[in-house]
Scaffold this active site. Structure first.
Site, PDB file in Angstrom:
ATOM      1  N   ASN A 167       0.896  -1.191  -0.141  1.00 13.09           N
ATOM      2  CA  ASN A 167      -0.184   0.024  -0.120  1.00 13.09           C
ATOM      3  C   ASN A 167       0.733   1.126   0.101  1.00 13.09           C
ATOM      4  O   ASN A 167       0.356   2.310  -0.715  1.00 13.09           O
ATOM      5  CB  ASN A 167      -0.957   0.139   1.185  1.00 13.09           C
ATOM      6  CG  ASN A 167      -1.637   1.203   1.397  1.00 13.09           C
ATOM      7  OD1 ASN A 167      -1.320   2.059   2.170  1.00 13.09           O
ATOM      8  ND2 ASN A 167      -2.564   1.543   0.519  1.00 13.09           N
ATOM      9  N   ASP A 277      -0.711  -6.793   4.310  1.00 13.00           N
ATOM     10  CA  ASP A 277      -1.106  -5.482   5.351  1.00 13.00           C
ATOM     11  C   ASP A 277      -2.210  -4.590   4.702  1.00 13.00           C
ATOM     12  O   ASP A 277      -2.070  -4.437   3.256  1.00 13.00           O
ATOM     13  CB  ASP A 277       0.136  -4.657   5.452  1.00 13.00           C
ATOM     14  CG  ASP A 277       0.111  -3.460   6.319  1.00 13.00           C
ATOM     15  OD1 ASP A 277      -0.516  -3.651   7.487  1.00 13.00           O
ATOM     16  OD2 ASP A 277       0.252  -2.494   5.818  1.00 13.00           O
ATOM     17  N   HIS A 281      -7.213  -1.168   1.639  1.00 10.29           N
ATOM     18  CA  HIS A 281      -6.850   0.387   1.216  1.00 10.29           C
ATOM     19  C   HIS A 281      -6.005  -0.010  -0.120  1.00 10.29           C
ATOM     20  O   HIS A 281      -5.481   0.954  -0.944  1.00 10.29           O
ATOM     21  CB  HIS A 281      -5.933   0.912   2.014  1.00 10.29           C
ATOM     22  CG  HIS A 281      -6.472   0.924   3.450  1.00 10.29           C
ATOM     23  ND1 HIS A 281      -7.602   1.768   3.806  1.00 10.29           N
ATOM     24  CD2 HIS A 281      -6.139   0.441   4.679  1.00 10.29           C
ATOM     25  CE1 HIS A 281      -7.933   1.788   4.777  1.00 10.29           C
ATOM     26  NE2 HIS A 281      -7.155   1.023   5.469  1.00 10.29           N
ATOM     27  N   GLU A 320      -5.250  -8.468   6.335  1.00 11.09           N
ATOM     28  CA  GLU A 320      -5.818  -7.643   7.341  1.00 11.09           C
ATOM     29  C   GLU A 320      -6.633  -6.567   6.586  1.00 11.09           C
ATOM     30  O   GLU A 320      -6.357  -5.579   6.105  1.00 11.09           O
ATOM     31  CB  GLU A 320      -4.624  -7.013   7.866  1.00 11.09           C
ATOM     32  CG  GLU A 320      -4.903  -5.920   8.955  1.00 11.09           C
ATOM     33  CD  GLU A 320      -4.142  -4.637   9.094  1.00 11.09           C
ATOM     34  OE1 GLU A 320      -4.193  -3.892  10.022  1.00 11.09           O
ATOM     35  OE2 GLU A 320      -3.846  -4.408   7.943  1.00 11.09           O
TER      36      GLU A 320
END
Length: 560
Positions: A167, A277, A281, A320
């Site tokens: 990200n 992670d 997003h 996540e």
């Protein structure tokens, strides 16, 4: 009761009161009988640790890149490293806990400087501020250290899960320039009230967001080129990049560079999975692309290392998705204006933020609810349950007043179990002087484990449960059914793919003599063993009469 059984009980009870060495021997024999239990990700006990905070195996690498400025409390590097993890595998720490998968925070090279995000000056001790995805941060160790870790873990039947950050890059500092504008955005800041305001934005100020949606070809950042040239590996990196883009046909867009760099760890070291992670997003299609490349790399590693392959499990990926809740979300996460089923985009499992709430319920409500959700005909998906974590401000039992109960609930609830380092030893989560999530990231309390009898008792409880869970796929992957409400006794059964495993568990029982219904789990005359105490008994007339000094039984078919 048969006199011979009484004799066995007396002898075994006396045996249990012997030296610590004798107990350890019996425990290892117990585990050995079930050493061939098949590994299932849905029944795994995954130990999650902050690399920098777990164990310092090499004090010589504690300071690098002149990271010597004063930091806020617990916001600088503390010395933990890859060798520290390896050391604890050698000592049998994870094995004694029944752990069969280790997930550690990112170890790629981090930004060299530090920054203050509002909680005090901080260095990238946590590993989530990447500077170069192709090298390891010397504070964590070397590629050789990582190779040794993976090899030793695999030799002990332990899977390795690394942490994938796609990200964002690390923050901008005086010595860490921003990546080019065709690689990252620096605004707007995420508002989290729709899909776009959670994806096409920066999580926090000064955390450049990779343009993962872009298909525009970009050049390598000049700083990265200069760094590789100074390290003497520029040409080799280009050769590998050319081969990757030629093989895949992908455009040289930002996300594909990072996918290549991260999947290389799978190809080169044979890591078994990634924890992804900040999943929500990033566009979900990106995760499917990432999983595909990791699967190809895993297959390549297996082909090149046939003597090191553990089993035929495929590459594992757990996501996540912050606030994902098994009870309300099911398979799909709701952004408000759009729902996304991440299981359709390469994920085997999702981190379950709901467990810490359900853990406050009674055992039967917790266990039956999770069994029903995970095992009904419409589900068939996996979750990773946790009680505490590195960035959850509302963990279960933050004050560590219910550590034994936490272990019982986490390790016996259907689904994969995430043990956050120090859960098993009641590591302090309220550190004076810390700001924000630093309080959850203290150094592992090895001194307590060595010297504190209360800590040792808590750890022993977790170890017994953990080994039992490891030896029985029915615990995390099987069907739950209550046998008796009072006293509370239940069974777990797993019958799939040629595996037939059944156990009986009792919680909050009377200490001493216990009479337990075999409830069609064990046939008459079957010799069973309580894995919690080591005591054996025989099923007679559908009942098990057993005498132990504990209020819990973990009943399995004995190997004797």
């Amino acid at each position: 009761m048969n006199k011979s059984i009484l004799v066995i009980i007396v002898v075994l009870t006396a045996f249990l009161s012997c030296s610590k060495q004798t107990n350890q021997k019996e425990s290892s024999e117990q585990t050995a009988f079930h050493a061939n239990a098949p590994f299932l990700w849905e029944n795994a006990s995954m130990y999650f640790l902050l690399t920098d905070r777990f164990n310092n195996g090499d004090p010589s690498n504690d300071i690098n890149f002149n990271r010597t400025l004063p930091t806020a409390t617990l916001r600088g590097f503390e010395g933990g490293d890859i060798k520290g993890i390896t050391q604890k595998i050698k000592e049998g720490y994870f094995q004694d806990l029944g752990v069969n998968a280790i997930w550690f925070t990112p170890v790629v090279e981090q930004i060299h400087g530090g920054t203050d995000e509002g909680t005090g000056f901080t260095y990238a001790y946590h590993g989530y501020w990447a500077k170069d995805w192709t090298s390891l941060d010397p504070n964590f160790g070397t590629m050789a250290d990582l190779a040794d870790l993976v090899a030793l873990a695999h030799d002990q039947g332990i899977r390795i899960v690394m942490d994938a950050v796609i990200n964002h890059t690390g923050p901008v500092t005086e010595i860490d320039p921003q990546w080019p504008n065709d690689w990252v955005r620096t605004s707007p800041k995420c508002e989290f009230n729709s899909y776009d305001t959670a994806v096409k934005c920066t999580l926090v100020a000064n955390l450049p967001d990779v343009l993962t949606e872009s298909n525009e070809e970009v050049e390598l950042p000049k700083e990265l080129v200069d760094k590789w040239k100074a390290e003497g590996r520029y040409e080799q990196e280009l050769v590998e990049l050319d081969a990757f883009f030629e093989r895949t046909g992908y455009p040289r867009a930002p996300r594909y560079y990072i996918i290549k760099w991260l999947s290389d760890f799978v190809r080169d070291f044979g890591i078994d999975g990634y924890r992804a992670d900040t999943v929500r997003h990033i566009e979900e299609e990106v995760w499917a692309e990432f999983k595909s490349e990791c699967e190809k790399s895993f297959a390549m590693w297996k082909e090149n290392n046939p003597d090191k392959v553990l089993d035929d499990n495929n590459f594992y990926m757990v996501g996540e998705v912050y606030d994902y809740d098994i009870i309300t979300s099911g398979k799909s996460f709701d952004f408000g204006d759009k729902k996304v089923n991440y299981y359709d985009y390469g994920f085997n499992s999702m981190i379950n933020f709901e467990f810490k709430k359900s853990a406050s319920k009674n055992y039967e409500e917790l266990f039956s609810t999770y069994s029903e959700v995970l095992n009904n005909e419409k589900s068939g998906f996996q979750v990773l349950n946790y009680a505490t974590s590195h960035d959850d401000a509302n963990p279960f039992d933050k004050d560590r007043n219910r550590s034994a109960e936490t272990g019982t609930k986490l390790l016996l609830t259907p689904g994969t179990a995430q043990i956050y380092y120090g859960d098993e030893s009641a590591r302090n989560l309220t550190i004076e002087g810390t700001q924000g999530d630093a309080t959850f990231r203290s150094n592992m309390n090895w001194d307590d484990i060595k010297n504190n009898e209360v800590t040792q008792k808590i750890l022993s409880h977790w170890q017994k449960l953990g080994k039992f869970r490891k030896n029985h796929p029915s615990i995390g992957a099987g069907q739950h059914e209550m046998i008796s409400e009072s006293p509370y006794i239940f069974k777990r059964t797993y019958q799939k793919n040629g595996i037939d495993d059944s156990v009986i568990i009792g919680i909050d029982l009377e200490k001493g003599v216990k009479q337990i219904s075999a409830a069609t789990v064990f046939d008459d005359n079957t010799l069973v063993r309580d894995a919690y105490s080591g005591t054996e008994a025989k099923v007679q007339n559908g009942m098990i009469m057993i005498n132990t000094p504990f209020d819990m039984v973990l009943l399995e078919i004995s190997g004797n």
